[in-house]
Design a protein around this motif. Structure first.
Motif, PDB file in Angstrom:
ATOM      1  N   PHE A   1     -18.471  -5.249  -6.615  1.00  0.00           N
ATOM      2  CA  PHE A   1     -18.759  -6.233  -5.569  1.00  0.00           C
ATOM      3  C   PHE A   1     -20.214  -6.702  -5.612  1.00  0.00           C
ATOM      4  O   PHE A   1     -20.529  -7.815  -5.245  1.00  0.00           O
ATOM      5  CB  PHE A   1     -18.552  -5.598  -4.186  1.00  0.00           C
ATOM      6  CG  PHE A   1     -17.139  -5.282  -3.821  1.00  0.00           C
ATOM      7  CD1 PHE A   1     -16.770  -3.992  -3.492  1.00  0.00           C
ATOM      8  CD2 PHE A   1     -16.168  -6.278  -3.771  1.00  0.00           C
ATOM      9  CE1 PHE A   1     -15.461  -3.686  -3.123  1.00  0.00           C
ATOM     10  CE2 PHE A   1     -14.861  -5.984  -3.405  1.00  0.00           C
ATOM     11  CZ  PHE A   1     -14.510  -4.681  -3.089  1.00  0.00           C
TER      12      PHE A   1
ATOM     13  N   TRP B   1       0.804  -1.217   0.000  1.00  0.00           N
ATOM     14  CA  TRP B   1       0.000   0.000   0.000  1.00  0.00           C
ATOM     15  C   TRP B   1       0.838   1.269   0.000  1.00  0.00           C
ATOM     16  O   TRP B   1       0.782   2.091   0.902  1.00  0.00           O
ATOM     17  CB  TRP B   1      -1.007   0.006   1.162  1.00  0.00           C
ATOM     18  CG  TRP B   1      -1.962  -1.124   1.009  1.00  0.00           C
ATOM     19  CD1 TRP B   1      -2.030  -2.262   1.735  1.00  0.00           C
ATOM     20  CD2 TRP B   1      -2.954  -1.267  -0.018  1.00  0.00           C
ATOM     21  NE1 TRP B   1      -2.983  -3.094   1.240  1.00  0.00           N
ATOM     22  CE2 TRP B   1      -3.573  -2.515   0.164  1.00  0.00           C
ATOM     23  CE3 TRP B   1      -3.364  -0.461  -1.099  1.00  0.00           C
ATOM     24  CZ2 TRP B   1      -4.588  -2.984  -0.679  1.00  0.00           C
ATOM     25  CZ3 TRP B   1      -4.369  -0.914  -1.918  1.00  0.00           C
ATOM     26  CH2 TRP B   1      -4.985  -2.169  -1.700  1.00  0.00           C
TER      27      TRP B   1
ATOM     28  N   ASP C   1     -12.859  -6.545  -8.551  1.00  0.00           N
ATOM     29  CA  ASP C   1     -12.532  -5.741  -7.387  1.00  0.00           C
ATOM     30  C   ASP C   1     -11.876  -6.668  -6.357  1.00  0.00           C
ATOM     31  O   ASP C   1     -11.827  -7.887  -6.518  1.00  0.00           O
ATOM     32  CB  ASP C   1     -13.788  -5.049  -6.834  1.00  0.00           C
ATOM     33  CG  ASP C   1     -13.435  -3.834  -5.994  1.00  0.00           C
ATOM     34  OD1 ASP C   1     -14.283  -2.953  -5.835  1.00  0.00           O
ATOM     35  OD2 ASP C   1     -12.279  -3.758  -5.523  1.00  0.00           O
TER      36      ASP C   1
ATOM     37  N   ARG D   1     -19.206   6.099  -0.672  1.00  0.00           N
ATOM     38  CA  ARG D   1     -18.408   6.204  -1.899  1.00  0.00           C
ATOM     39  C   ARG D   1     -19.017   7.218  -2.881  1.00  0.00           C
ATOM     40  O   ARG D   1     -18.452   7.418  -3.958  1.00  0.00           O
ATOM     41  CB  ARG D   1     -18.241   4.824  -2.534  1.00  0.00           C
ATOM     42  CG  ARG D   1     -17.584   3.832  -1.573  1.00  0.00           C
ATOM     43  CD  ARG D   1     -17.027   2.623  -2.218  1.00  0.00           C
ATOM     44  NE  ARG D   1     -15.745   2.918  -2.883  1.00  0.00           N
ATOM     45  CZ  ARG D   1     -14.903   1.990  -3.319  1.00  0.00           C
ATOM     46  NH1 ARG D   1     -15.216   0.701  -3.174  1.00  0.00           N
ATOM     47  NH2 ARG D   1     -13.770   2.309  -3.913  1.00  0.00           N
TER      48      ARG D   1
ATOM     49  N   LEU E   1      -0.832  -4.808  -7.162  1.00  0.00           N
ATOM     50  CA  LEU E   1      -1.699  -3.728  -6.659  1.00  0.00           C
ATOM     51  C   LEU E   1      -0.990  -3.049  -5.497  1.00  0.00           C
ATOM     52  O   LEU E   1      -0.515  -3.722  -4.572  1.00  0.00           O
ATOM     53  CB  LEU E   1      -3.020  -4.305  -6.148  1.00  0.00           C
ATOM     54  CG  LEU E   1      -3.823  -3.411  -5.201  1.00  0.00           C
ATOM     55  CD1 LEU E   1      -4.250  -2.136  -5.898  1.00  0.00           C
ATOM     56  CD2 LEU E   1      -5.011  -4.156  -4.630  1.00  0.00           C
TER      57      LEU E   1
ATOM     58  N   MET F   1      -8.208 -10.139  -8.606  1.00  0.00           N
ATOM     59  CA  MET F   1      -7.476  -9.268  -7.688  1.00  0.00           C
ATOM     60  C   MET F   1      -7.387  -9.945  -6.332  1.00  0.00           C
ATOM     61  O   MET F   1      -8.381 -10.057  -5.615  1.00  0.00           O
ATOM     62  CB  MET F   1      -8.154  -7.907  -7.551  1.00  0.00           C
ATOM     63  CG  MET F   1      -7.370  -6.915  -6.721  1.00  0.00           C
ATOM     64  SD  MET F   1      -8.286  -5.415  -6.361  1.00  0.00           S
ATOM     65  CE  MET F   1      -8.202  -4.556  -7.913  1.00  0.00           C
TER      66      MET F   1
ATOM     67  N   MET G   1     -13.215  -2.300 -13.921  1.00  0.00           N
ATOM     68  CA  MET G   1     -13.170  -3.110 -12.717  1.00  0.00           C
ATOM     69  C   MET G   1     -14.576  -3.596 -12.398  1.00  0.00           C
ATOM     70  O   MET G   1     -15.532  -2.824 -12.423  1.00  0.00           O
ATOM     71  CB  MET G   1     -12.646  -2.299 -11.524  1.00  0.00           C
ATOM     72  CG  MET G   1     -12.532  -3.121 -10.240  1.00  0.00           C
ATOM     73  SD  MET G   1     -11.960  -2.145  -8.843  1.00  0.00           S
ATOM     74  CE  MET G   1     -10.291  -1.805  -9.333  1.00  0.00           C
TER      75      MET G   1
ATOM     76  N   ASP H   1      -4.522   2.902  -6.738  1.00  0.00           N
ATOM     77  CA  ASP H   1      -5.731   3.729  -6.653  1.00  0.00           C
ATOM     78  C   ASP H   1      -5.332   5.184  -6.553  1.00  0.00           C
ATOM     79  O   ASP H   1      -5.074   5.682  -5.459  1.00  0.00           O
ATOM     80  CB  ASP H   1      -6.541   3.348  -5.408  1.00  0.00           C
ATOM     81  CG  ASP H   1      -7.095   1.959  -5.504  1.00  0.00           C
ATOM     82  OD1 ASP H   1      -6.546   1.051  -4.850  1.00  0.00           O
ATOM     83  OD2 ASP H   1      -8.053   1.772  -6.265  1.00  0.00           O
TER      84      ASP H   1
HETATM   85  C1  GLC Z   1     -11.201  -1.627  -3.086  1.00  0.00           C
HETATM   86  C2  GLC Z   1     -12.150  -0.788  -3.904  1.00  0.00           C
HETATM   87  C3  GLC Z   1     -11.664  -0.487  -5.300  1.00  0.00           C
HETATM   88  C4  GLC Z   1     -10.150  -0.419  -5.327  1.00  0.00           C
HETATM   89  C5  GLC Z   1      -9.628  -1.796  -4.991  1.00  0.00           C
HETATM   90  C6  GLC Z   1      -8.093  -1.833  -4.963  1.00  0.00           C
HETATM   91  O1  GLC Z   1     -11.904  -2.525  -2.298  1.00  0.00           O
HETATM   92  O2  GLC Z   1     -13.499  -1.231  -4.003  1.00  0.00           O
HETATM   93  O3  GLC Z   1     -12.270   0.746  -5.711  1.00  0.00           O
HETATM   94  O4  GLC Z   1      -9.705  -0.024  -6.615  1.00  0.00           O
HETATM   95  O5  GLC Z   1     -10.126  -2.280  -3.750  1.00  0.00           O
HETATM   96  O6  GLC Z   1      -7.624  -1.032  -3.925  1.00  0.00           O
END
Ligand code: GLC
Length: 747
Positions: free
Chosen positions: A258, A59, A290, A172, A84, A322, A255, A114
């Motif tokens: 959910f 992160w 997602d 959101r 990610l 993911m 993407m 993100d």
């Molecule tokens: C999160 C979000 C999504 C984001 C993804 C990666 O849960 O719903 O918008 O891009 O995970 O961080």
């Protein structure tokens, strides 16, 4: 009706050609497509599934970013196609070198992040940026985000979030562009252009990712991740257009969401991911799930185990898994036992490789691994200037009784009160999704005012209370300061954690004891300005009834304090307009401007019409609302022709004048009503807008050109059509625009 239908069908043919516009994202040159096929033929099943596997990093903590042993082994085995949240030019370069030099297939990996509204230079939250109604500036803001992300090794940006939201309980709502499909579509396209740039293969271009496909913002009761259940009409007319706009603007990825839609989870929906996205829309890019959304198909209880979840996800058209690692671990067996065809795997791999080729990753895998760029670009002066300009235009002046604002230079003592005014809560000023952000980079409100208030002004400050907790309530001390002041500025609102993902609120008033503090400040008897910093519409009825000036400041990013100080002191004239309705109370929600008439439209003369017993149907502040320090008047709304045929365009003009004493920007808005149609139609729909700058006394005539697309709607068969009949146009500075004129479409 027969006549109407006949004509409608004729028009259907005309329009279908136009409306199903093909996305710029297409298959690549035959030689490249052939190359992709040859690579796929050389790959083992495990290597193929490796391309569909994405793992998470630390992160954005570039200091500690290091793959662990297990991740490094997976990478070397060719079992990772993308990462990610792994950033840092040096570290991403090191990882890429392993992928390109130490794996059998030497396929470069993609680094995703993100970067929703800025990377280190955090700009206003997207809902705030949408309040500018300035797509060109929003595009520049996205460009800044892309350059900073690229400087830190990022290739793929999980933005723009384009979910339409009509329920302010949903945290959101902060990340999108509000309630309207047209404004949402314009902003989606602007952000895609900003992120991807003019040349996808150039330094600073990030792959855009329109999310969350689809209709994530339609969660029942505004509760995040909750069930979405709506008609296909509402889905297609209201929630889908911004995704299509993003794709038409060239977005290479989407993407999956959910949520389920009407019983089928988006991340396992063949209708959504293949029939609509690939077959009807012709999308040739790729879809990433997602976070753990593939695994969550088991929670939705449409998959009995993780293998079944993986088969459903991949077969529906979700190409990359993911972080749940199901595709990597469970699908080899599924293919070997015939539960999943190799052709499905190959098609997903083809899409991933197509994106990597289109992005130029095979030609230059190290394009964004340039540490010198990080020093040059992150939080640069130029980037901060864009963030400041964006913040200026994001602020919405909701109320300004007796022109209390801007603060008069005669106001020698200013009391600044509130938990979001000082420097202790700078992190809260940037709002949700600001991963890489550091509080020390944020200009607080008190710092901004200290630098912008006229010399000699005494600035008193007290927190007054906490944002959410009952502890730390200091109204007594705050009121003492208010009594010494000529004006009180109360800066109240929501913290960063009250907004964004998993941040739905069942009460959308000012949190904690903030309203209590505001009432105490009002009792001090001095003029009070309320500045609200929030990530959603709030219910502000008491405030609107009792506070003379209210400024909607949203979460404005690193330049928040400077932008607000410029506006409060009058150095900048506010020009924002609401992209979302502010209800009077939560009982009215969902409440949006483009609603239907119903069979019993509200009438004050007839009790038996659609109403509440205890509150008007109208919002506290409507979609499109926003005041200025000057005033504007509208006149001469005219159409070039009173009648047109269905396939032609129509010029519509309106004159707007600055009738006040200072220069200002106004966002001229044009709304359309299809008076009578074969299905019910909204009472009005935004079809065009333009921001104009006018000096005092200056006037200008704005001309919009309506096209057949603007008159098109989905008939009873859900197919696009235009029908003959009369239309009404409204123009003005908000969705409450009163100026109207009419025209007809004739056979
Ligand atoms: C999160 C979000 C999504 C984001 C993804 C990666 O849960 O719903 O918008 O891009 O995970 O961080």
């Amino acid at each position: 009706m027969r006549h109407r239908t006949a004509l409608a069908l004729i028009l259907l043919v005309l329009l279908t050609a136009g409306l199903t516009s093909q996305s710029p994202v297409r298959t690549l040159a035959p030689a490249v497509e052939a190359k992709i096929d040859s690579i796929i033929r050389l790959m083992t099943l495990d290597e193929k599934l490796g391309q569909l596997n994405q793992i998470g990093g630390t992160w954005y903590d570039t200091k500690t970013e290091r793959l662990n042993e297990e991740q490094t082994a997976l990478l070397k085995a060719g079992s990772i196609g993308s990462f990610l949240g792994v950033t840092g030019a040096a570290e991403t370069g090191r990882i890429q070198r392993i992928a390109v030099e130490q794996t059998r297939m030497k396929i470069p990996v993609l680094f995703s992040a993100d970067i929703i509204h800025g990377f280190h230079t955090i700009t206003p939250i997207p809902l705030a940026e949408a309040s500018s109604w300035n797509p060109a500036l929003v595009e520049r803001s996205a460009r800044v985000a892309a350059m900073e992300g690229a400087a830190s090794g990022v290739h793929w940006n999980y933005a723009p979030m384009v979910d339409i939201a009509r329920d302010p309980r949903w945290g959101r709502i902060a990340e999108g562009s509000g309630e309207d499909p047209y404004l949402g579509s314009v902003m989606a396209a602007a952000r895609v252009r900003g992120f991807q740039g003019n040349d996808l293969r150039a330094f600073g271009s990030l792959l855009a990712c329109a999310k969350h496909f689809a209709a994530y913002g339609g969660a029942e009761a505004g509760r995040d991740y909750n069930t979405v259940d709506m008609s296909e009409r509402t889905l297609r007319e209201t929630f889908l257009p911004p995704y299509k706009a993003a794709i038409d603007a060239g977005a290479w990825t989407l993407m999956s969401a959910f949520n389920e839609i009407g019983g089928v989870p988006s991340s396992g929906s063949p209708w959504l991911m293949t029939d609509l996205l690939r077959t009807e829309w012709g999308f040739k890019g790729m879809v990433v799930s997602d976070y753990t959304a593939v695994m969550e198909l088991m929670n939705h209880r449409i998959a009995a185990d993780s293998t079944e979840a993986g088969i459903i996800g991949l077969s529906s058209g979700v190409d990359i898994d993911m972080v749940s690692r199901i595709y990597l671990r469970k699908l080899p067996e599924a293919v070997r036992t015939g539960r999943l065809s190799m052709a499905v795997v190959d098609e997903a791999v083809r899409r991933v490789l197509r994106v990597k080729f289109a992005y130029g990753l095979f030609d230059d895998p190290y394009r964004h691994a340039r540490p010198e760029k990080e020093k040059e670009l992150l939080l640069s002066k130029e980037h901060r200037a864009v963030a400041l300009a964006m913040a200026h235009q994001s602020v919405v002046l909701l109320k300004n009784e007796k022109a209390l604002l801007p603060i008069s230079p005669t106001m020698k003592t200013v009391a600044l009160i509130g938990p979001l005014a000082g420097s202790e809560n700078r992190r809260d000023l940037v709002g949700a999704w600001a991963w890489a952000q550091r509080p020390e980079d944020v200009v607080s409100v008190i710092d901004g005012l200290r630098s912008k208030l006229p010399a000699g002004t005494r600035l008193l400050y007290d927190r007054g209370c906490e944002i959410s907790s009952d502890s730390g309530y200091r109204a007594e001390q705050a009121v003492k300061l208010a009594k010494q002041a000529d004006v009180v500025i109360a800066v109240l609102g929501e913290s960063q954690r009250l907004s964004g993902e998993a941040a739905s609120r069942s009460d959308i008033g000012l949190p904690g004891r903030q309203l209590e503090l505001l009432k105490a400040l009002k009792s001090a008897g001095k003029p009070v300005v309320l500045v609200v910093m929030n990530g959603r519409p709030l219910t502000l009825q008491w405030e609107a009834d009792n506070i003379p000036a209210i400024v909607e400041a949203w979460h404005l990013g690193v330049e928040a304090g400077n932008a607000l100080a410029d506006i409060l002191t009058g150095a900048v004239n506010p020009s924002g307009k609401l992209p979302v309705t502010f209800p009077r109370n939560l009982g009215q929600v969902p409440l949006y401007y483009n609603h239907k008439s119903t069979g019993r439209p509200f009438s004050v003369k007839d009790h038996y019409t659609t109403r509440y017993l205890d509150v008007p149907n109208t919002p506290l502040f409507p979609f499109g609302h926003g005041l200025s320090y000057t005033t504007f008047a509208y006149s001469a709304l005219t159409v070039a022709k009173n009648e047109i045929t269905a396939g032609s365009t129509l010029d519509v003009s309106v004159t707007v004048a600055n009738t006040g004493t200072r220069a200002g920007d106004e966002v001229v808005q044009l709304y359309l009503r299809d008076d009578v149609a074969s299905v019910t139609r909204p009472v009005k729909e935004l079809k065009a807008f333009r921001r104009v700058s006018l000096a005092p006394g200056e006037r200008t005539t704005v001309t919009f050109t309506l096209t057949p697309v603007d008159l098109t709607f989905l008939g009873p068969d859900l197919k696009p059509r235009i029908e003959p009949g009369t239309f009404t146009l409204f123009a003005g500075g908000s969705s409450d625009a009163a100026l109207e004129t009419h025209f007809a479409v004739v056979p």
